[in-house]
Design an enzyme around this catalytic site. Structure first.
Site, PDB file in Angstrom:
ATOM      1  N   ASN A  62       0.832  -1.207   0.000  1.00 58.00           N
ATOM      2  CA  ASN A  62       0.000   0.000   0.000  1.00 58.00           C
ATOM      3  C   ASN A  62       0.866   1.257   0.000  1.00 58.00           C
ATOM      4  O   ASN A  62       1.929   1.304   0.617  1.00 58.00           O
ATOM      5  CB  ASN A  62      -1.021   0.011   1.151  1.00 58.00           C
ATOM      6  CG  ASN A  62      -0.444  -0.240   2.515  1.00 58.00           C
ATOM      7  OD1 ASN A  62       0.507  -1.003   2.683  1.00 58.00           O
ATOM      8  ND2 ASN A  62      -1.014   0.394   3.526  1.00 58.00           N
ATOM      9  N   GLU A  64       0.488   5.238   0.626  1.00 58.87           N
ATOM     10  CA  GLU A  64      -0.410   6.271   1.152  1.00 58.87           C
ATOM     11  C   GLU A  64       0.011   7.657   0.675  1.00 58.87           C
ATOM     12  O   GLU A  64       1.072   7.835   0.069  1.00 58.87           O
ATOM     13  CB  GLU A  64      -0.439   6.170   2.687  1.00 58.87           C
ATOM     14  CG  GLU A  64      -1.014   4.827   3.128  1.00 58.87           C
ATOM     15  CD  GLU A  64      -1.246   4.702   4.614  1.00 58.87           C
ATOM     16  OE1 GLU A  64      -0.745   5.544   5.388  1.00 58.87           O
ATOM     17  OE2 GLU A  64      -1.938   3.736   5.002  1.00 58.87           O
ATOM     18  N   CYS A  73      -4.325   0.854  -2.273  1.00 62.47           N
ATOM     19  CA  CYS A  73      -4.141  -0.410  -1.552  1.00 62.47           C
ATOM     20  C   CYS A  73      -3.109  -1.290  -2.255  1.00 62.47           C
ATOM     21  O   CYS A  73      -2.925  -1.215  -3.484  1.00 62.47           O
ATOM     22  CB  CYS A  73      -5.454  -1.179  -1.510  1.00 62.47           C
ATOM     23  SG  CYS A  73      -6.734  -0.433  -0.511  1.00 62.47           S
ATOM     24  N   GLU A  75      -3.258  -4.459  -2.966  1.00 64.58           N
ATOM     25  CA  GLU A  75      -3.809  -5.379  -3.965  1.00 64.58           C
ATOM     26  C   GLU A  75      -3.905  -4.707  -5.325  1.00 64.58           C
ATOM     27  O   GLU A  75      -3.617  -5.299  -6.367  1.00 64.58           O
ATOM     28  CB  GLU A  75      -5.202  -5.873  -3.536  1.00 64.58           C
ATOM     29  CG  GLU A  75      -5.212  -6.699  -2.261  1.00 64.58           C
ATOM     30  CD  GLU A  75      -5.367  -5.880  -0.992  1.00 64.58           C
ATOM     31  OE1 GLU A  75      -4.922  -4.709  -0.968  1.00 64.58           O
ATOM     32  OE2 GLU A  75      -5.916  -6.395  -0.007  1.00 64.58           O
ATOM     33  N   CYS A 112     -10.275  -5.021   0.630  1.00 65.35           N
ATOM     34  CA  CYS A 112     -11.406  -4.097   0.784  1.00 65.35           C
ATOM     35  C   CYS A 112     -12.331  -4.197  -0.438  1.00 65.35           C
ATOM     36  O   CYS A 112     -11.989  -4.819  -1.453  1.00 65.35           O
ATOM     37  CB  CYS A 112     -10.906  -2.659   0.964  1.00 65.35           C
ATOM     38  SG  CYS A 112     -10.311  -1.901  -0.558  1.00 65.35           S
ATOM     39  N   CYS A 115     -10.895  -3.009  -3.787  1.00 70.17           N
ATOM     40  CA  CYS A 115      -9.930  -3.973  -4.345  1.00 70.17           C
ATOM     41  C   CYS A 115     -10.653  -5.187  -4.916  1.00 70.17           C
ATOM     42  O   CYS A 115     -10.264  -5.708  -5.967  1.00 70.17           O
ATOM     43  CB  CYS A 115      -8.920  -4.408  -3.294  1.00 70.17           C
ATOM     44  SG  CYS A 115      -7.705  -3.117  -2.940  1.00 70.17           S
TER      45      CYS A 115
HETATM   46  N1  THU Z   1      -5.310  -1.298   2.604  1.00 74.17           N
HETATM   47  C1  THU Z   1      -4.814  -2.149   1.654  1.00 74.17           C
HETATM   48  O1  THU Z   1      -3.672  -2.010   1.191  1.00 74.17           O
HETATM   49  N2  THU Z   1      -5.619  -3.156   1.225  1.00 74.17           N
HETATM   50  C2  THU Z   1      -6.885  -3.367   1.665  1.00 74.17           C
HETATM   51  O2  THU Z   1      -7.583  -4.221   1.124  1.00 74.17           O
HETATM   52  C3  THU Z   1      -7.407  -2.600   2.781  1.00 74.17           C
HETATM   53  C4  THU Z   1      -6.622  -1.416   3.187  1.00 74.17           C
HETATM   54  C5  THU Z   1      -4.465  -0.180   3.030  1.00 74.17           C
HETATM   55  C6  THU Z   1      -4.978   1.162   2.582  1.00 74.17           C
HETATM   56  C7  THU Z   1      -4.380   2.064   3.623  1.00 74.17           C
HETATM   57  O3  THU Z   1      -3.065   2.422   3.197  1.00 74.17           O
HETATM   58  C8  THU Z   1      -4.279   1.203   4.860  1.00 74.17           C
HETATM   59  O4  THU Z   1      -4.400  -0.138   4.426  1.00 74.17           O
HETATM   60  C9  THU Z   1      -5.352   1.480   5.905  1.00 74.17           C
HETATM   61  O5  THU Z   1      -6.607   1.422   5.356  1.00 74.17           O
END
Ligand code: THU
Length: 160
Positions: A62, A64, A73, A75, A112, A115
């Site tokens: 991920n 940010e 994310c 994925e 999520c 994704c």
């Molecule tokens: N995140 C992911 O990388 N994948 C997911 O399926 C859920 C959330 C990341 C996004 C963000 O950087 C952090 O987790 C908190 O939500």
């Protein structure tokens, strides 16, 4: 009026060591790439490793952003990278590992909704299922045989 019942199915592995060797290797790659996540705001790191049918492996973590919705994310970083670099290849397996820098994450952490929708696009496009394995920092690993088991009743191009 009538009701319909939709069932879904997951396989539960007690821990990473119970996985078949190729998936264990993929999950270890997801763990390693997870550690490289750029997650200074959530302190929640996610790694995803994909095995393609051409034998290549593509990873993502991920990423940010100070403007929060601009981040992405793990994925989607991984599958978009696979789509960009290996557009002809099919994604066969996906391993996801998630862990918080501040809390215990012993439950399997699923992808999520956004994704799942993005993964669905690739599964429909390649017309073959993607096995998805997901885990927390420790504890069990869940497996779905197809994205369809994580996102039944999904939206796709046939509705356009
Ligand atoms: N995140 C992911 O990388 N994948 C997911 O399926 C859920 C959330 C990341 C996004 C963000 O950087 C952090 O987790 C908190 O939500």
């Amino acid at each position: 009026m009538k009701e319909i019942t939709i069932t879904t199915r997951l396989t539960v592995f007690d821990n990473i060591d119970e996985l078949p060797q190729d998936v264990k290797d993929l999950m270890h790659l997801a763990v390693e790439i997870r550690k490289k996540a750029y997650a200074p705001y959530s302190h929640f790191r996610v790694g995803a490793a994909l095995l393609l049918d051409n034998g290549q492996i593509v990873c993502g973590s991920n990423q940010e952003n100070a403007a929060f919705p601009s981040g992405l994310c793990a994925e989607r970083v991984a599958i978009f990278q696979a789509g960009a670099i290996h557009p002809e290849a099919k994604i066969v397996k996906m391993a996801i590992s998630a862990a918080s820098d501040v809390n215990e994450t012993s439950a399997p952490i699923p992808p999520c909704g956004a994704c799942r929708q993005a993964i669905a696009e690739y599964e429909f496009r390649q017309d073959s299922p993607i096995e998805i394995y997901f885990s927390g920092a420790t504890g069990p690993v869940y497996k779905s045989d197809s994205l369809k088991d994580l996102l039944p009743v999904s939206f796709d191009k046939k509705f356009l």
